[in-house]
Design a protein around this motif. Structure first.
Motif, PDB file in Angstrom:
ATOM      1  N   PHE A   1       0.812  -1.205   0.000  1.00  0.00           N
ATOM      2  CA  PHE A   1       0.000   0.000   0.000  1.00  0.00           C
ATOM      3  C   PHE A   1       0.849   1.259   0.000  1.00  0.00           C
ATOM      4  O   PHE A   1       1.939   1.286   0.570  1.00  0.00           O
ATOM      5  N   TYR A   2       0.329   2.291  -0.643  1.00  0.00           N
ATOM      6  CA  TYR A   2       0.853   3.647  -0.542  1.00  0.00           C
ATOM      7  C   TYR A   2      -0.126   4.429   0.317  1.00  0.00           C
ATOM      8  O   TYR A   2      -1.334   4.372   0.089  1.00  0.00           O
ATOM      9  N   TYR A   3       0.394   5.161   1.278  1.00  0.00           N
ATOM     10  CA  TYR A   3      -0.413   6.051   2.112  1.00  0.00           C
ATOM     11  C   TYR A   3       0.054   7.470   1.824  1.00  0.00           C
ATOM     12  O   TYR A   3       1.253   7.744   1.828  1.00  0.00           O
ATOM     13  N   TYR A   4      -0.887   8.363   1.561  1.00  0.00           N
ATOM     14  CA  TYR A   4      -0.554   9.715   1.141  1.00  0.00           C
ATOM     15  C   TYR A   4      -0.951  10.750   2.183  1.00  0.00           C
ATOM     16  O   TYR A   4      -1.981  10.619   2.834  1.00  0.00           O
ATOM     17  N   ASN A   5      -0.143  11.800   2.273  1.00  0.00           N
ATOM     18  CA  ASN A   5      -0.473  12.956   3.103  1.00  0.00           C
ATOM     19  C   ASN A   5      -1.567  13.768   2.418  1.00  0.00           C
ATOM     20  O   ASN A   5      -1.935  13.490   1.279  1.00  0.00           O
ATOM     21  N   LYS A   6      -2.035  14.790   3.078  1.00  0.00           N
ATOM     22  CA  LYS A   6      -3.083  15.628   2.489  1.00  0.00           C
ATOM     23  C   LYS A   6      -2.568  16.374   1.267  1.00  0.00           C
ATOM     24  O   LYS A   6      -3.321  16.653   0.355  1.00  0.00           O
ATOM     25  N   GLN A   7      -1.289  16.707   1.238  1.00  0.00           N
ATOM     26  CA  GLN A   7      -0.680  17.358   0.069  1.00  0.00           C
ATOM     27  C   GLN A   7       0.606  16.616  -0.247  1.00  0.00           C
ATOM     28  O   GLN A   7       1.452  16.466   0.606  1.00  0.00           O
ATOM     29  N   GLU A   8       0.768  16.119  -1.469  1.00  0.00           N
ATOM     30  CA  GLU A   8       1.920  15.298  -1.831  1.00  0.00           C
ATOM     31  C   GLU A   8       2.732  15.853  -2.991  1.00  0.00           C
ATOM     32  O   GLU A   8       3.935  15.850  -2.947  1.00  0.00           O
ATOM     33  N   CYS A   9       2.073  16.230  -4.050  1.00  0.00           N
ATOM     34  CA  CYS A   9       2.727  16.514  -5.324  1.00  0.00           C
ATOM     35  C   CYS A   9       3.379  17.895  -5.298  1.00  0.00           C
ATOM     36  O   CYS A   9       2.717  18.911  -5.441  1.00  0.00           O
ATOM     37  N   ASP A  10       4.695  17.915  -5.133  1.00  0.00           N
ATOM     38  CA  ASP A  10       5.449  19.167  -5.171  1.00  0.00           C
ATOM     39  C   ASP A  10       5.512  19.685  -6.602  1.00  0.00           C
ATOM     40  O   ASP A  10       5.400  18.918  -7.559  1.00  0.00           O
ATOM     41  N   ASP A  11       5.744  20.975  -6.751  1.00  0.00           N
ATOM     42  CA  ASP A  11       5.860  21.574  -8.082  1.00  0.00           C
ATOM     43  C   ASP A  11       6.901  20.858  -8.933  1.00  0.00           C
ATOM     44  O   ASP A  11       6.717  20.681 -10.131  1.00  0.00           O
ATOM     45  N   LYS A  12       7.992  20.423  -8.319  1.00  0.00           N
ATOM     46  CA  LYS A  12       9.059  19.757  -9.076  1.00  0.00           C
ATOM     47  C   LYS A  12       8.644  18.373  -9.582  1.00  0.00           C
ATOM     48  O   LYS A  12       9.307  17.808 -10.442  1.00  0.00           O
ATOM     49  N   GLU A  13       7.557  17.815  -9.060  1.00  0.00           N
ATOM     50  CA  GLU A  13       7.074  16.499  -9.476  1.00  0.00           C
ATOM     51  C   GLU A  13       5.981  16.567 -10.545  1.00  0.00           C
ATOM     52  O   GLU A  13       5.683  15.578 -11.188  1.00  0.00           O
ATOM     53  N   VAL A  14       5.379  17.737 -10.737  1.00  0.00           N
ATOM     54  CA  VAL A  14       4.227  17.872 -11.638  1.00  0.00           C
ATOM     55  C   VAL A  14       4.562  17.432 -13.054  1.00  0.00           C
ATOM     56  O   VAL A  14       3.751  16.785 -13.717  1.00  0.00           O
ATOM     57  N   HIS A  15       5.764  17.739 -13.555  1.00  0.00           N
ATOM     58  CA  HIS A  15       6.117  17.385 -14.923  1.00  0.00           C
ATOM     59  C   HIS A  15       6.115  15.887 -15.182  1.00  0.00           C
ATOM     60  O   HIS A  15       6.047  15.453 -16.324  1.00  0.00           O
ATOM     61  N   LYS A  16       6.156  15.071 -14.144  1.00  0.00           N
ATOM     62  CA  LYS A  16       6.153  13.613 -14.294  1.00  0.00           C
ATOM     63  C   LYS A  16       4.749  13.054 -14.538  1.00  0.00           C
ATOM     64  O   LYS A  16       4.609  11.917 -14.976  1.00  0.00           O
TER      65      LYS A  16
END
Length: 86
Positions: free
Chosen positions: A65-80
């Protein structure tokens, strides 16, 4: 067309939005998007944070399983993130 036959028609890159936040989570867990996740895992609902509606937990293909925080996707990850159109 059966539900399992759904394939994307095109793909594009993302700019951050609430939709991208969730796509990031599905793609990090090894799926194109929520449609593919539901097909593969045979589930009708995804566990989400009630405050934001963002995905809270996903089961990977290897059943971990992956468990995610309320906010995960940093600006530097968006291009992926890839956006699939059906």
């Amino acid at each position: 067309m059966a539900n399992s036959d759904v394939k994307p028609k095109s793909i594009s890159r993302a700019k951050w939005s609430e939709e991208i936040e969730n796509l990031y989570r599905f793609q990090q867990a090894g799926y194109r998007d929520e449609i593919e996740y539901k097909q593969v895992k045979q589930v009708s609902m995804v566990d989400r944070w009630p405050e934001t509606g963002y995905v809270k937990k996903l089961q990977r293909r290897d059943n971990t399983f992956y468990y995610y925080n309320k906010q995960e996707c940093d600006d530097k990850e968006v291009h992926k993130v890839k956006i699939y159109a059906y």
